[in-house]
Design an enzyme around this catalytic site. Sequence first.
Site, PDB file in Angstrom:
ATOM      1  N   LYS A 227     -63.045 -13.447  14.761  1.00 17.90           N
ATOM      2  CA  LYS A 227     -64.175 -13.911  13.951  1.00 17.90           C
ATOM      3  C   LYS A 227     -65.484 -13.257  14.397  1.00 17.90           C
ATOM      4  O   LYS A 227     -66.370 -12.998  13.568  1.00 17.90           O
ATOM      5  CB  LYS A 227     -64.262 -15.431  13.993  1.00 17.90           C
ATOM      6  CG  LYS A 227     -63.129 -16.122  13.236  1.00 17.90           C
ATOM      7  CD  LYS A 227     -63.152 -15.768  11.754  1.00 17.90           C
ATOM      8  CE  LYS A 227     -62.190 -16.628  10.943  1.00 17.90           C
ATOM      9  NZ  LYS A 227     -62.273 -16.337   9.486  1.00 17.90           N
TER      10      LYS A 227
ATOM     11  N   SER B  49     -66.828 -17.512  11.454  1.00 18.64           N
ATOM     12  CA  SER B  49     -66.697 -18.860  12.017  1.00 18.64           C
ATOM     13  C   SER B  49     -67.748 -19.052  13.093  1.00 18.64           C
ATOM     14  O   SER B  49     -68.194 -18.091  13.720  1.00 18.64           O
ATOM     15  CB  SER B  49     -65.300 -19.031  12.630  1.00 18.64           C
ATOM     16  OG  SER B  49     -65.210 -20.286  13.288  1.00 18.64           O
TER      17      SER B  49
ATOM     18  N   TYR C  11     -58.766 -16.077  18.398  1.00 14.40           N
ATOM     19  CA  TYR C  11     -59.379 -16.378  17.095  1.00 14.40           C
ATOM     20  C   TYR C  11     -60.859 -15.993  17.134  1.00 14.40           C
ATOM     21  O   TYR C  11     -61.382 -15.356  16.209  1.00 14.40           O
ATOM     22  CB  TYR C  11     -59.204 -17.866  16.797  1.00 14.40           C
ATOM     23  CG  TYR C  11     -59.807 -18.357  15.503  1.00 14.40           C
ATOM     24  CD1 TYR C  11     -59.187 -18.130  14.284  1.00 14.40           C
ATOM     25  CD2 TYR C  11     -61.003 -19.085  15.509  1.00 14.40           C
ATOM     26  CE1 TYR C  11     -59.742 -18.611  13.097  1.00 14.40           C
ATOM     27  CE2 TYR C  11     -61.556 -19.562  14.330  1.00 14.40           C
ATOM     28  CZ  TYR C  11     -60.921 -19.322  13.128  1.00 14.40           C
ATOM     29  OH  TYR C  11     -61.478 -19.791  11.955  1.00 14.40           O
TER      30      TYR C  11
END
Length: 257
Positions: A166, A148, A162
């Site tokens: 990633k 991402s 998160y």
Amino acid sequence: MTHRFSGRTALVTGAGSGIGRGIALAFAREGAHVVVAGRRREPLDETVALIEGEGEGGKALAVTADVSRAEDLRALVTAAVDRFGSLDVAVNNAGVLEGRGQTVGDLAEEDWHRMLDVNVTGIFLALQAEIAQMRTQPNGGAIVNIASRIGVHSRLPRTAAYAAGKAAVSVLTRGAALDHIADGVRVNAVSPGPTATDMSFKDGETEADRAARMRAESPVGRVSTVAEVAAAVLYLASDDAASVVGADLVVDGGATA
Ligand SMILES: NC(=O)c1ccc[n+]([C@@H]2O[C@H](COP(=O)([O-])OP(=O)(O)OC[C@H]3O[C@@H](n4cnc5c(N)ncnc54)[C@H](OP(=O)(O)O)[C@@H]3O)[C@@H](O)[C@H]2O)c1
């Protein structure tokens, strides 16, 4: 229409929805046999029906698998090879975003573990199962991990857990690429920015809200389409990218340019 993947088998995790479904359809349109994986059967069957309904002779197989379980991933690769004879391409796309908008101090520990289990351990275990098969094949294989722009590429508040996962995907991709190119296995990543799936909505946001946010935040003024992300994945998985190894292609409309 070019058919870069005729006669090849492509596996896509998280292919019952969103970006994964778009990637699976794009491979099928370019001639691949597609194996679609995820935890829930029904959305996978829908993806298979979409592929087989496109009238281009696409063949697809749905296999339920939880990417945080090594035995599921080994069984998935075995199912792909049993059905289609080889595993030429794998796209490790399954991912989750838990505890949206939470600070580090407020994020529930279970959300931390769930994200790392799926987004990091899930990629590691998938790489192991896929490489074990691809390194035995005369033509090796190509793997694309979905990271991402929220990871190594951007600095945003309320995304730390998160982003940590990633970022690990981006770094794991480079390391796996260096470890296994000698085995004939090419590993790369795509790092999407906000893309037109449910995951890119903030809590309570409507499509109009998201569009307004993108006009303000994104240099291209909109979310990326699933087709745009899929095109980047197919490029990296194709022979066009034969000398591209360990890359992390950002598709974010210029947000981190
Ligand atoms: N949309 C964006 O703006 C955006 C931006 C950057 C990166 N990404 C990344 O792109 C990928 C796809 O996201 P998306 O937007 O398409 O989201 P999505 O529609 O929620 O798709 C995620 C898919 O992953 C599957 N999945 C979740 N946990 C799994 C597990 N443990 N085992 C197997 N499959 C699992 C889900 O199916 P089941 O629930 O049936 O398992 C679902 O089909 C993710 O890795 C995401 O982090 C998305």
